[in-house]
Structure formats: structure tokens, C-alpha cells
Design a protein around this motif. Structure first.
Motif, PDB file in Angstrom:
ATOM      1  N   LYS A 129      35.657  35.334  47.026  1.00 15.01           N
ATOM      2  CA  LYS A 129      36.589  35.495  48.152  1.00 15.01           C
ATOM      3  C   LYS A 129      37.845  36.252  47.722  1.00 15.01           C
ATOM      4  N   TYR A 130      38.344  35.912  46.523  1.00  8.13           N
ATOM      5  CA  TYR A 130      39.510  36.606  45.973  1.00  8.13           C
ATOM      6  C   TYR A 130      39.304  36.753  44.472  1.00  8.13           C
ATOM      7  N   PRO A 131      39.355  37.945  43.934  1.00  6.71           N
ATOM      8  CA  PRO A 131      39.793  39.195  44.580  1.00  6.71           C
ATOM      9  C   PRO A 131      38.662  40.066  45.145  1.00  6.71           C
ATOM     10  N   LEU A 132      37.386  39.652  44.956  1.00 10.09           N
ATOM     11  CA  LEU A 132      36.288  40.597  45.177  1.00 10.09           C
ATOM     12  C   LEU A 132      36.098  40.981  46.637  1.00 10.09           C
ATOM     13  N   LYS A 162      49.994  47.173  38.281  1.00  8.36           N
ATOM     14  CA  LYS A 162      51.401  46.801  38.058  1.00  8.36           C
ATOM     15  C   LYS A 162      51.598  45.330  37.694  1.00  8.36           C
ATOM     16  N   LEU A 163      50.914  44.437  38.390  1.00  8.13           N
ATOM     17  CA  LEU A 163      51.100  43.005  38.139  1.00  8.13           C
ATOM     18  C   LEU A 163      50.152  42.463  37.080  1.00  8.13           C
ATOM     19  N   GLY A 164      49.238  43.314  36.595  1.00  6.82           N
ATOM     20  CA  GLY A 164      48.294  42.884  35.563  1.00  6.82           C
ATOM     21  C   GLY A 164      47.121  42.095  36.102  1.00  6.82           C
ATOM     22  N   LEU A 165      46.871  42.174  37.439  1.00  8.58           N
ATOM     23  CA  LEU A 165      45.809  41.367  38.040  1.00  8.58           C
ATOM     24  C   LEU A 165      44.421  41.757  37.530  1.00  8.58           C
ATOM     25  N   CYS A 166      44.169  43.052  37.405  1.00  8.60           N
ATOM     26  CA  CYS A 166      42.851  43.517  36.934  1.00  8.60           C
ATOM     27  C   CYS A 166      42.554  42.940  35.549  1.00  8.60           C
ATOM     28  N   GLN A 167      43.519  43.070  34.665  1.00 15.08           N
ATOM     29  CA  GLN A 167      43.367  42.572  33.298  1.00 15.08           C
ATOM     30  C   GLN A 167      43.229  41.051  33.291  1.00 15.08           C
ATOM     31  N   CYS A 203      42.157  38.962  35.699  1.00 15.82           N
ATOM     32  CA  CYS A 203      40.886  38.476  36.260  1.00 15.82           C
ATOM     33  C   CYS A 203      39.781  38.502  35.219  1.00 15.82           C
ATOM     34  N   ASN A 204      39.738  39.579  34.447  1.00 19.69           N
ATOM     35  CA  ASN A 204      38.691  39.678  33.428  1.00 19.69           C
ATOM     36  C   ASN A 204      38.950  38.740  32.251  1.00 19.69           C
ATOM     37  N   ALA A 205      40.214  38.442  31.977  1.00 14.29           N
ATOM     38  CA  ALA A 205      40.532  37.443  30.946  1.00 14.29           C
ATOM     39  C   ALA A 205      40.086  36.053  31.409  1.00 14.29           C
ATOM     40  N   VAL A 206      40.305  35.758  32.683  1.00  2.84           N
ATOM     41  CA  VAL A 206      39.928  34.448  33.232  1.00  2.84           C
ATOM     42  C   VAL A 206      38.409  34.278  33.228  1.00  2.84           C
ATOM     43  N   VAL A 207      37.680  35.333  33.570  1.00  2.00           N
ATOM     44  CA  VAL A 207      36.216  35.203  33.603  1.00  2.00           C
ATOM     45  C   VAL A 207      35.658  35.041  32.190  1.00  2.00           C
ATOM     46  N   ASP A 208      36.294  35.663  31.210  1.00  2.00           N
ATOM     47  CA  ASP A 208      35.886  35.448  29.810  1.00  2.00           C
ATOM     48  C   ASP A 208      36.130  33.993  29.406  1.00  2.00           C
ATOM     49  N   PHE A 209      37.248  33.454  29.851  1.00  2.00           N
ATOM     50  CA  PHE A 209      37.569  32.040  29.625  1.00  2.00           C
ATOM     51  C   PHE A 209      36.484  31.146  30.228  1.00  2.00           C
ATOM     52  N   ALA A 210      36.084  31.444  31.454  1.00  2.00           N
ATOM     53  CA  ALA A 210      35.064  30.638  32.133  1.00  2.00           C
ATOM     54  C   ALA A 210      33.706  30.750  31.445  1.00  2.00           C
ATOM     55  N   GLU A 242      35.608  52.303  33.184  1.00  2.00           N
ATOM     56  CA  GLU A 242      35.144  50.945  33.464  1.00  2.00           C
ATOM     57  C   GLU A 242      36.029  50.335  34.542  1.00  2.00           C
ATOM     58  N   HIS A 243      35.502  50.316  35.751  1.00  2.00           N
ATOM     59  CA  HIS A 243      36.224  49.770  36.905  1.00  2.00           C
ATOM     60  C   HIS A 243      36.425  48.273  36.677  1.00  2.00           C
ATOM     61  N   PRO A 244      37.683  47.802  36.604  1.00  2.00           N
ATOM     62  CA  PRO A 244      37.916  46.387  36.261  1.00  2.00           C
ATOM     63  C   PRO A 244      37.297  45.400  37.238  1.00  2.00           C
ATOM     64  N   PHE A 245      37.305  45.714  38.540  1.00  2.00           N
ATOM     65  CA  PHE A 245      36.753  44.766  39.502  1.00  2.00           C
ATOM     66  C   PHE A 245      35.226  44.824  39.541  1.00  2.00           C
ATOM     67  N   ARG A 246      34.646  45.982  39.238  1.00  2.00           N
ATOM     68  CA  ARG A 246      33.191  46.054  39.112  1.00  2.00           C
ATOM     69  C   ARG A 246      32.743  45.222  37.903  1.00  2.00           C
ATOM     70  N   HIS A 247      33.507  45.306  36.826  1.00  2.00           N
ATOM     71  CA  HIS A 247      33.196  44.500  35.643  1.00  2.00           C
ATOM     72  C   HIS A 247      33.314  43.017  35.979  1.00  2.00           C
ATOM     73  N   PHE A 248      34.382  42.656  36.677  1.00  2.00           N
ATOM     74  CA  PHE A 248      34.597  41.262  37.080  1.00  2.00           C
ATOM     75  C   PHE A 248      33.444  40.781  37.968  1.00  2.00           C
ATOM     76  N   ALA A 249      33.034  41.608  38.908  1.00  2.00           N
ATOM     77  CA  ALA A 249      31.936  41.249  39.820  1.00  2.00           C
ATOM     78  C   ALA A 249      30.636  41.024  39.052  1.00  2.00           C
ATOM     79  N   THR A 250      30.375  41.904  38.091  1.00  2.00           N
ATOM     80  CA  THR A 250      29.165  41.767  37.270  1.00  2.00           C
ATOM     81  C   THR A 250      29.162  40.434  36.537  1.00  2.00           C
ATOM     82  N   GLU A 251      30.311  40.070  35.981  1.00  2.00           N
ATOM     83  CA  GLU A 251      30.421  38.818  35.224  1.00  2.00           C
ATOM     84  C   GLU A 251      30.226  37.606  36.138  1.00  2.00           C
ATOM     85  N   ILE A 252      30.788  37.656  37.337  1.00  2.00           N
ATOM     86  CA  ILE A 252      30.645  36.523  38.281  1.00  2.00           C
ATOM     87  C   ILE A 252      29.178  36.335  38.668  1.00  2.00           C
TER      88      ILE A 252
END
Length: 604
Positions: free
Chosen positions: A228-231, A180-185, A187-194, A244-254
């Protein structure tokens, strides 16, 4: 002339008038008044729907110096207008082009601060949308900043994560899909930025530039915050129906970032003890330490449970050493009350234990504080956690933990848990385990820890009533029944002539500390409850209806309001428990008497 057209001309004319005034000035001669007039006129153009005209002004080569110095002032009204228009609206497209132009033309330092200010000021539902909108211009500006670039990248990532952190993390499958708040999307945009800046670190790896190390440290901080957040809060199990689970993808990138900047393995083993910042305020130091502990616990979970980055992990370490390294992380997670964190702690503990063979964990590991604290935390989850499946899992893991120790380790652990659990059910469970170990010692392994004087020392903790005859037998019934069953087993399996367990030597003490007080306690308890039943029955006869609601006190605690019939059922159930204890007690005493008589007959 129509009124609307007149307003259009007014808004654009005001802007043009300011532009013309500033075109004849040198850059150094711009005054605060000029900045304010430019901002007001530009904002009016945007709010009145004349973004196309503003875009023309900004794109005009003659206005390049003015836009460079003053354009950053337009970021706030520009962002508001972008969110005001629908996706397909031409005006929104013009606003986006203006944002791109400002990123290219404005003074990088001023625009950087304006973008961060815009991110900082946003809240609630617009946080994720604002961050995603401003990531590209932020990257463009950061690439232009030569001085303090690493610091600026770190400041950007810290600001973004601080704004995202208050948002609730989607946990269920439905919440993740809805986002709803777009957090999943986001987080992955921010990690691409990083990752763009990670590539810079990798490319400069062989360089001795200080900036490379500073940027690396800022990226490490970002990864620690992300753990710590959001993982730490996120649901990271693979979910059916989500390709493709958005937080699993985010975790992989981190994890990949940590590997690329060569921080993954040091974090897993060194725990960064020497690199924590110095805080004069102890409260800040404690918060920093707690945050780092949470992040490292999450990282261990990602690697050893979800297997992110496990291919990078050295395979030279023994399972017992890996358990030792992870116990501090398990302890951190088991002290939390949130389901997502508790379940991660249990999964990490289970994963480490399953790598080990039974009876392979040396008793010396119990000299480490974590190896004592973690089972105590596990007991708290078993007895206090309101989530049933976590209570059941914690019990299974406790048994797994017990099974991994050698005999002396099991013995030491049993003593510790009997002294610290303060829960009759847990104590009963431990006593059952003691019985199983005694059985193994008598039938298979000749083990000194569960026979002879070691066992007698352990029985001193088991075969006694905590408060003598005054002990609450109902509350301690699990422990008492387990103790009687253990004693019955010892009497049956160990002949007085062999006395391998030493129980026959200690029989007088057992009778004095356990059997006699238990007899007295049972008589007192039964008399009390029988009197209560009699009283309730008399009251029922006197009452107009058996549905009269009143209260009753059992085991020192006032029970919820119940009808007389319900109270009688509870009281009868307590009497049944006392009868059960009494029958087992009688059987134990019969067996003892029979064994003693048999020996006396042999000797006569």
C-alpha cells in the motif's frame, strides 16, 4: 586551568561519581534517582563533545551491570549527537561505537522500547535517517528477545512503516534520483532488515513451533503495508538513466518475501477473506478492509503488469479466469483519483484483456458485479479525469473490453452503458459500436443479437430524444449524430422486403419517438440561437466598442465573460451543429421515402 578543560573534567567527573556510587550497589538496589543522574551526566558528556570519555566508561568491564540497566536512557541524546556531527568527525564515530555497545550490553527489553520510542518521536526530514541508523541495533536487540520475539519484530516493522507513511513518495525520475528525504534508500534498508527474519521462518519451516507461524504472520502484515505504501503510489516503470530503480528493487524483495513465507499464491487467490481481524468498531473494520484491498490490487499489478514473481505463478488458469480474479483489483484502482493508482488500474486491466482472444469472453461474466462496475468506472475516467493521456487510454481499454465479449455479451454491455453513462459522447461511441456489430451481422456472421427483435429492443434506447423536443440538442449532438448515422446505415443496407434488422417494422415508432421530435427541437433551437445572434449584433452596434465584455448562457450554463465577438462565434458554431444534424436528418428521410416508393412501385 582553561575553562573548557574545567568543564570537561566536570562532565566526566559527574559521570564517574555516579558510576562509583552505583558500582557498590546490587542490581536490585538501583533507584529511579540513579537512573536519572546517569542519564543527565551521560547526556552532558555527549552534548559537550566528550563521547570518547563516555565510550571508555561504557566499555569498562566493571560498569557492565550499570550499563545493562541504565544505558538505554542514552539513546535519545545519542541519536541527536550523531546527526549533529559531520560524517568524517571523530566524535560521530565515537557516538556510533557507543550505540553499538549499548545494543550489545543493555537489557534487551528496555533498549527495544527505547529504540522504538526514538523512532516514534522522530518526524519530517529525519525520519528516514533515524530509521536507517537504528535498524542494526534494533536487529541486535530483537535477536536477544526470546519471549514475544515475533510480536516484537511485528511491532518494530509496524512502527517503522507508520513513521514512513506520511512522507511523499518520489514519483518523477528527477525526484527518485534526488531522493531528498532518503525514502528510497530507507525502504530498501528496511526490507533487508525484514529479510533477516524471513530466513528464520524459512529455516524453521518444518518445525511445528508456534513462534514460526506468528513471525510469518507479522512478515505478511509488513508486506501488505509495503504494498500500500510506498508501492501503490510509486512509479514502477523502468526509467531510462536509472540503472537500479529503488522502488522496483523494493517491489521485487516484497514479492520474494511473500513467496519465501508461502503467502504469495494464497494472497493472489484467497484474498484472505477469513483472516481479517475482528473489529468491534465498524469504522476500523472498514479501514482494514480498504487497506487490504489496496494492497492486493498493488500485488496483482506487480505480478501481471511488471511480472514480479510471475515465474512462481501457476500457468494452468485461463485468461478469462485471470480477468475475473483481477476485476475486483481493477475496480479498486479505477475508483482512485491519483495518477499513479489510476494508471496502475488501467495497465492491469489492459494486461488482462490483451491475454484474451476477441469474442472469447462469455456473456455470463456480466452476471458478476465487477464486470458491470468496472466499465462504468472506466467511463468516469474517460469523462472526468483531468489527465489527457489517461482519458485516451481508458477509451482504448473500453474498446478492448467490448471486443473480448461474445455477441450477447456485447449486446448486454451496450444496453448497460447506454443506461448508465449519462454522457452524450460516450453514448455516441457506444452507438457507433452498435452500428459496427450490425454491419458484421449483415455481412459476415448471422447473429441474432444485432438483428430482428433484439436489435429493435436496443434501438428503443438509441433512437429517441431523452426529453423529447425539449432535449438540449447541442449538449446531445454526439449522441444524435451517431443515432442518425446508425439509422441511415440501416435504411441503406436493409431492404424493406428483407427486413433483417426489423427497422422497417419499427419505422412508425422511430418517426414518432425520434424523427418528429428532432425536427421540432431543431426548429426551436435554431430560432432561439438566431434570435440570440440578432440581439448580440444589435447590442454591438449600440455599444461604443466591440470589445465590451459580457456573459452569455448556452445549454443552460453561464459561460465565462467574453467579448461580443467571441459570443457570436460560439453562437454561430452552435448553429453550424444544428445545420449538420438537419442535413443528416434530411438525408435519412429522403432514403426512407425512396425505399418505400421503390417497394410501392414494385408492388403496383
Amino acid at each position: 586551568m582553561p575553562e573548557e578543560q574545567s568543564q570537561t573534567i566536570m562532565a566526566v567527573d559527574e559521570l564517574q561519581a555516579i558510576i562509583q556510587r552505583c558500582q557498590i550497589l546490587e542490581e536490585a538496589d538501583f533507584k529511579g534517582e540513579d537512573f536519572n543522574l546517569f542519564q543527565v551526566a551521560g547526556q552532558k558528556c555527549l552534548e559537550d563533545g566528550y563521547a570518547a570519555q563516555l565510550l571508555e566508561v561504557i566499555q569498562n568491564e566493571k560498569n557492565k551491570v550499570i550499563v545493562k540497566n541504565m544505558g538505554w536512557n542514552l539513546i535519545s541524546p545519542l541519536v541527536r549527537c550523531i546527526f549533529m556531527y559531520k560524517q568524517e568527525d571523530d566524535k560521530r564515530e565515537h557516538c556510533l561505537k557507543i550505540l553499538d555497545q549499548l545494543a550489545q550490553l543493555c537489557n534487551p527489553k528496555e533498549l527495544f522500547l527505547s529504540l522504538l520510542e526514538q523512532i516514534e518521536q522522530t518526524s519530517g526530514e529525519q525520519v528516514c535517517q533515524t530509521v536507517m541508523l537504528l535498524l542494526q541495533p534494533l536487529k541486535t536487540v530483537l535477536l536477544k528477545l526470546q519471549n514475544k520475539k515475533a510480536y516484537s519484530v511485528g511491532l518494530s516493522l509496524a512502527m517503522i512503516m507508520n513513521q514512513l507513511t506520511p512522507l511523499p513518495v518520489p514519483y518523477t525520475k528527477q525526484q527518485i534520483q534526488e531522493d531528498k528525504l532518503g525514502l528510497c534508500q530507507c525502504c530498501n534498508a528496511v526490507v533487508d532488515f525484514a529479510k533477516f527474519f524471513v530466513n528464520e521462518v524459512v529455516n524453521m519451516e518444518k518445525s511445528s513451533e508456534c513462534n514460526d507461524m506468528e513471525l510469518k504472520e507479522e512478515l505478511r502484515k509488513f508486506c501488505m503495508k509495503s504494498l500500500k505504501y510506498p508501492l501503490l503510489t510509486a512509479q514502477l516503470e523502468q526509467l531510462e538513466g536509472i540503472e537500479e530503480h529503488p522502488f522496483r528493487h523494493f517491489a521485487t524483495e516484497i514479492v520474494d518475501i511473500l513467496w519465501d513465507i508461502r503467502e504469495l499464491i494464497p494472497l493472489m487467490f484467497l484474498h484472505r477473506k477469513g483472516k481479517s481481524p475482528h473489529w468491534e468498531n465498524q469504522e476500523f473494520a472498514d479501514i482494514e478492509q480498504k487497506n487490504a484491498a489496496d494492497s492486493l490490487a498493488c500485488l496483482s499489478y506487480l505480478m501481471f503488469v511488471q511480472h514480479f514473481g510471475i515465474d512462481c505463478f501457476p500457468v494452468v488458469f485461463s485468461p478469462s479466469y485471470l480477468l475475473q480474479c483481477n476485476m475486483m483489483h481493477i475496480e479498486v484502482l479505477l475508483k482512485r483519483t491519483e495518477e499513479s493508482m489510476l494508471s496502475k488500474g488501467l495497465d492491469l486491466f489492459e494486461s488482462c484483456l490483451l491475454r484474451m482472444e476477441d469474442n472469447s469472453l462469455l456473456h455470463q461474466y456480466l452476471e458478476f458485479r465487477d464486470f458491470i462496475n468496472v466499465p462504468q468506472d472506466l467511463v468516469k475516467v474517460m469523462t472526468l479525469c483531468p489527465i489527457e493521456h489517461l482519458r485516451k487510454k481508458s477509451l482504448n481499454i473500453l474498446q478492448l473490453f467490448i471486443d473480448k465479449f461474445d455477441a450477447e455479451g456485447k449486446y448486454t454491455l451496450f444496453r448497460c452503458l447506454l443506461k448508465t453513462s449519462n454522457h452524450a459522447g460516450v453514448e455516441g461511441y457506444i452507438i457507433k459500436n452498435i452500428k459496427d456489430q450490425v454491419h458484421l451481422s449483415l455481412t459476415k456472421a448471422c447473429d441474432i443479437w444485432f438483428t430482428g427483435h433484439h436489435l429493435i429492443s436496443l434501438l428503443d434506447l438509441v433512437l429517441l430524444l431523452p426529453e423529447g423536443a425539449e432535449t438540449d440538442l447541442l449538449q446531445n449532438s454526439d449522441r444524435i449524430m451517431a443515432s442518425l448515422n446508425l439509422l441511415r446505415y440501416l435504411v441503406i443496407k436493409d431492404c424493406e422486403s428483407d427486413n433483417q434488422t426489423g427497422v422497417w417494422t419499427a419505422l412508425a415508432k422511430i418517426e414518432q419517438n425520434f424523427l418528429k421530435p428532432l425536427h421540432v427541437g431543431l426548429n426551436m433551437s435554431k430560432a432561439h440561437y438566431e434570435a440570440e445572434i440578432k440581439s448580440k449584433k444589435e447590442n454591438r452596434r449600440e455599444a461604443h466598442s466591440s470589445n465590451t465584455v459580457c456573459s452569455v448562457t448556452v445549454s443552460g450554463e453561464k459561460m465565462p465573460a467574453m467579448t461580443t465577438e467571441m459570443q457570436l462565434q460560439v453562437l454561430h458554431s452552435a448553429l453550424f451543429t444544428f445545420d449538420l444534424i438537419e442535413s443528416v436528418l434530411a438525408r435519412v428521410e429522403e432514403l426512407i421515402e425512396a425505399k418505400i416508393k421503390a417497394v410501392m412501385d414494385e408492388n403496383s
